[in-house]
Design a protein around this motif. Structure first.
Motif, PDB file in Angstrom:
ATOM      1  N   ASP A  92       0.722  -1.141  -0.018  1.00  0.00           N
ATOM      2  CA  ASP A  92      -0.044  -0.013  -0.158  1.00  0.00           C
ATOM      3  C   ASP A  92       0.949   1.112  -0.011  1.00  0.00           C
ATOM      4  O   ASP A  92       1.604   1.502   1.017  1.00  0.00           O
ATOM      5  N   SER A  93       0.963   2.063  -1.114  1.00  0.00           N
ATOM      6  CA  SER A  93       1.789   3.196  -1.186  1.00  0.00           C
ATOM      7  C   SER A  93       1.544   4.333  -0.326  1.00  0.00           C
ATOM      8  O   SER A  93       2.270   5.019   0.026  1.00  0.00           O
ATOM      9  N   ARG A  94       0.378   4.303   0.140  1.00  0.00           N
ATOM     10  CA  ARG A  94      -0.311   5.397   1.205  1.00  0.00           C
ATOM     11  C   ARG A  94       0.525   5.121   2.629  1.00  0.00           C
ATOM     12  O   ARG A  94       0.466   6.095   3.447  1.00  0.00           O
ATOM     13  N   LEU A  95       1.068   3.899   2.825  1.00  0.00           N
ATOM     14  CA  LEU A  95       1.504   3.688   4.038  1.00  0.00           C
ATOM     15  C   LEU A  95       3.223   3.763   3.883  1.00  0.00           C
ATOM     16  O   LEU A  95       3.689   3.074   5.044  1.00  0.00           O
ATOM     17  N   VAL A  96       3.906   4.214   3.000  1.00  0.00           N
ATOM     18  CA  VAL A  96       5.151   4.358   2.856  1.00  0.00           C
ATOM     19  C   VAL A  96       5.788   5.252   3.982  1.00  0.00           C
ATOM     20  O   VAL A  96       5.247   6.709   3.908  1.00  0.00           O
ATOM     21  N   PHE A  97       7.055   5.118   4.574  1.00  0.00           N
ATOM     22  CA  PHE A  97       7.534   6.065   5.353  1.00  0.00           C
ATOM     23  C   PHE A  97       9.265   5.828   5.330  1.00  0.00           C
ATOM     24  O   PHE A  97       9.607   4.635   4.901  1.00  0.00           O
ATOM     25  N   PRO A  98       9.979   6.767   5.753  1.00  0.00           N
ATOM     26  CA  PRO A  98      11.187   6.770   5.475  1.00  0.00           C
ATOM     27  C   PRO A  98      11.981   5.648   6.659  1.00  0.00           C
ATOM     28  O   PRO A  98      11.597   5.484   7.624  1.00  0.00           O
ATOM     29  N   GLY A  99      13.116   5.100   6.307  1.00  0.00           N
ATOM     30  CA  GLY A  99      13.864   4.226   7.010  1.00  0.00           C
ATOM     31  C   GLY A  99      13.700   2.728   6.498  1.00  0.00           C
ATOM     32  O   GLY A  99      12.914   2.465   5.623  1.00  0.00           O
ATOM     33  N   ASN A 100      14.470   1.834   7.437  1.00  0.00           N
ATOM     34  CA  ASN A 100      14.325   0.519   6.922  1.00  0.00           C
ATOM     35  C   ASN A 100      13.588  -0.343   7.844  1.00  0.00           C
ATOM     36  O   ASN A 100      13.951  -1.541   8.138  1.00  0.00           O
ATOM     37  N   GLU A 101      12.938   0.194   8.945  1.00  0.00           N
ATOM     38  CA  GLU A 101      12.272  -0.561  10.275  1.00  0.00           C
ATOM     39  C   GLU A 101      10.587  -0.947   9.566  1.00  0.00           C
ATOM     40  O   GLU A 101      10.319  -0.243   8.751  1.00  0.00           O
ATOM     41  N   SER A 102      10.293  -1.645  10.603  1.00  0.00           N
ATOM     42  CA  SER A 102       8.633  -1.926  10.489  1.00  0.00           C
ATOM     43  C   SER A 102       7.954  -1.517  11.729  1.00  0.00           C
ATOM     44  O   SER A 102       8.896  -1.497  12.888  1.00  0.00           O
ATOM     45  N   VAL A 103       6.762  -1.420  11.746  1.00  0.00           N
ATOM     46  CA  VAL A 103       5.993  -0.974  12.613  1.00  0.00           C
ATOM     47  C   VAL A 103       4.949  -2.194  12.966  1.00  0.00           C
ATOM     48  O   VAL A 103       4.211  -2.472  12.171  1.00  0.00           O
ATOM     49  N   SER A 104       4.816  -2.613  14.359  1.00  0.00           N
ATOM     50  CA  SER A 104       4.025  -3.615  14.669  1.00  0.00           C
ATOM     51  C   SER A 104       2.853  -2.974  15.291  1.00  0.00           C
ATOM     52  O   SER A 104       2.959  -2.183  16.153  1.00  0.00           O
ATOM     53  N   VAL A 105       1.376  -3.130  14.611  1.00  0.00           N
ATOM     54  CA  VAL A 105       0.249  -2.332  15.253  1.00  0.00           C
ATOM     55  C   VAL A 105      -0.660  -3.235  15.943  1.00  0.00           C
ATOM     56  O   VAL A 105      -0.708  -4.560  15.607  1.00  0.00           O
ATOM     57  N   ASP A 106      -1.012  -2.815  16.984  1.00  0.00           N
ATOM     58  CA  ASP A 106      -2.218  -3.874  17.697  1.00  0.00           C
ATOM     59  C   ASP A 106      -3.328  -4.255  16.607  1.00  0.00           C
ATOM     60  O   ASP A 106      -3.539  -3.584  15.731  1.00  0.00           O
ATOM     61  N   GLY A 107      -3.460  -5.505  16.752  1.00  0.00           N
ATOM     62  CA  GLY A 107      -4.510  -6.280  15.834  1.00  0.00           C
ATOM     63  C   GLY A 107      -5.971  -5.512  16.135  1.00  0.00           C
ATOM     64  O   GLY A 107      -6.584  -5.657  15.209  1.00  0.00           O
ATOM     65  N   ARG A 108      -6.234  -4.779  16.907  1.00  0.00           N
ATOM     66  CA  ARG A 108      -7.496  -4.030  17.343  1.00  0.00           C
ATOM     67  C   ARG A 108      -7.596  -2.790  16.436  1.00  0.00           C
ATOM     68  O   ARG A 108      -8.752  -2.342  16.260  1.00  0.00           O
ATOM     69  N   LEU A 109      -6.638  -2.522  15.790  1.00  0.00           N
ATOM     70  CA  LEU A 109      -6.542  -1.317  14.976  1.00  0.00           C
ATOM     71  C   LEU A 109      -6.847  -1.716  13.456  1.00  0.00           C
ATOM     72  O   LEU A 109      -6.386  -0.827  12.814  1.00  0.00           O
ATOM     73  N   VAL A 110      -7.168  -2.871  13.292  1.00  0.00           N
ATOM     74  CA  VAL A 110      -7.253  -3.406  11.871  1.00  0.00           C
ATOM     75  C   VAL A 110      -8.232  -2.631  11.081  1.00  0.00           C
ATOM     76  O   VAL A 110      -8.419  -2.363   9.882  1.00  0.00           O
TER      77      VAL A 110
END
Length: 450
Positions: A92-110
């Motif tokens: 999803d190109s709308r979720l691109v952010f700088p850096g080489n890391e990943s963000v784990s999101v709480d499943g309730r925010l699906v």
């Protein structure tokens, strides 16, 4: 001491609130330029109701599976229950952010993100595990790739062919389709081909073993259009050892037990009848017990039904063999008794058939009486000679008819008569085991190798 505290309080209140908050790095609003992107920043201007690449082409969604367990396989309902870890990846190109890391999101925010509408078309019942929270995982990578994983338990239909039960091999499928997005919107693919599925190699089942599996990519065609479809095919081979010990060996022993009657004297009617009836009833009970774990009403003639029918036929044949042997034995005794009676009557008739010598004891009558009696005596002698000649003329014809009837009756009786009924048991001792061995060879060759 109190003067110093008062001085500090006055200085703190004299400062601006922002300066006081900035004095501690853990207080106040963080500066976005100094921190990793937060959900609030990524979600700014994000519309979860529109798929990625809207009006630019389909979204490619990669799938992978981990089979945690296959809890039950039901031949009655023709389905299986499995617990799986389903992982989906898309960009999803709308979720691109700088850096080489990943963000784990709480499943309730699906609910804040766009997710594929993947479903299992053959599922009868399914649910998402929620202990202690809903088993969901959302991870967003810096290039806009989204990993969405969830843990599902589903009861899935599997069309089974039970004609070779319990030497059968069932091929079941696990299908994944898109509910609303067609091929112009979404494209499914396996991330690593056959390696996208894990867990089947180490799976241990009660009655089955996983023989092989493979993945395919296809299309689901409905009235509303063509939709992406992924299919996992896996073959299950039933473990026949359990059924050999539970059903086949007891039925073979019952057949062998029915042959014991061939070595029992035919005069022991209660013993041979008891063995025959007991084995027939036991075989009937075994046949009924073998069908309890299968559908009561189905169109399959299963391999186990064929074998139990063969064993029942041989057991029932052993019972009929004794019935025939006993019948011919009684018939033979009856014929021997008739022969004895006929011989006795012939001896008696031959003893009484000698012509006795009769002497006259009456006194001589007068010549006059003799002369008067000569004329009627001559007339009666003439009539007797005529009757004897007529009987002689008729006797050959009657003799021919009687002899032909007797010959036909003897030939008909010889067909249904056994000279030595004990030979029936002698031949049965060889014929029954040989026939049973031959039928077993054909049975196992057909159901195991054809």
């Amino acid at each position: 001491m109190s003067i110093n505290l008062q001085t500090l309080l006055v200085l703190c209140w004299s400062l601006t609130p922002s300066a006081c908050m900035n004095a501690n790095p853990h207080w106040g609003d963080w500066n976005d330029s100094q921190l990793l992107p937060t959900i609030q920043k990524l979600m700014k201007g994000y519309n979860r109701y529109l798929r990625p690449n809207f009006n630019e082409g389909p979204v490619e969604i990669g799938m992978s599976l981990d089979i945690a367990s296959i809890d039950a396989i039901s031949e009655i309902n023709m389905d299986y229950t499995a617990t799986i870890f389903l992982r989906q990846r898309w960009r999803d190109s709308r979720l691109v952010f700088p850096g080489n890391e990943s963000v784990s999101v709480d499943g309730r925010l699906v609910s804040l993100l766009w997710i594929p509408d993947t479903f299992i078309p053959d599922s009868k019942r399914s649910f998402l595990h929620d202990v202690t929270v809903e088993n969901r995982l959302i991870r967003i990578f810096s290039n806009g790739t989204v990993l969405y994983a969830l843990r599902i338990t589903a009861t899935i239909a599997c069309n089974m062919d039970l004609t070779k039960y319990p030497m059968d091999r069932q091929v079941c499928t696990l299908q994944l389709e898109s509910w609303g997005y067609n091929l112009q919107d979404v494209v499914f693919y396996w991330t690593r081909g056959n390696d996208s599925v894990r867990g089947l190699d180490t799976l241990r089942l009660a009655q089955y073993s996983v023989e092989s599996y493979y993945t395919t990519v296809s299309e689901a065609v409905y009235e509303t259009g063509q939709y992406p479809k992924l299919v996992l095919h896996f073959a299950l081979r039933r473990n026949v050892l359990f059924f050999i010990l539970e059903t086949y060996v007891p039925s073979i022993l019952l057949v062998v037990l029915s042959w014991v009657s061939f070595w029992i004297s035919q005069s022991s009617v209660p013993a041979r009848t008891c063995i025959g009836v007991t084995t027939v009833l036991t075989m009937t009970t075994l046949m009924m017990g073998a069908r309890t774990s299968l559908p009561n009403a189905n169109c399959f003639i299963k391999a186990i039904d064929v074998y139990l029918g063969i064993c029942f036929t041989f057991i029932f044949g052993a019972l009929l063999e004794y019935a025939c042997a006993h019948f011919y034995t009684m018939q033979n005794h009856t014929i021997e008794d008739l022969h004895r009676e006929l011989l006795k009557e012939l001896h008696e008739s031959s003893g009484n058939g000698s012509i006795p010598i009769v002497t006259s004891t009456q006194p001589k009558q007068s010549a006059e009486v003799g002369s008067t009696a000569e004329e009627p005596a001559e007339q009666s002698a003439n009539s007797d000679t005529q009757n004897n000649e007529a009987l002689k003329d008729k006797s050959p014809e009657q003799g021919c008819n009687l002899s032909s009837v007797k010959g036909a009756s003897r030939r008909a009786a010889s067909v249904f008569t056994v000279e030595n009924p004990h030979n029936i048991d002698r031949h049965a001792r060889t014929v029954f085991p040989t026939a049973f061995l031959f039928v077993n060879i054909l049975y196992w060759l057909y159901y195991l190798f054809l």
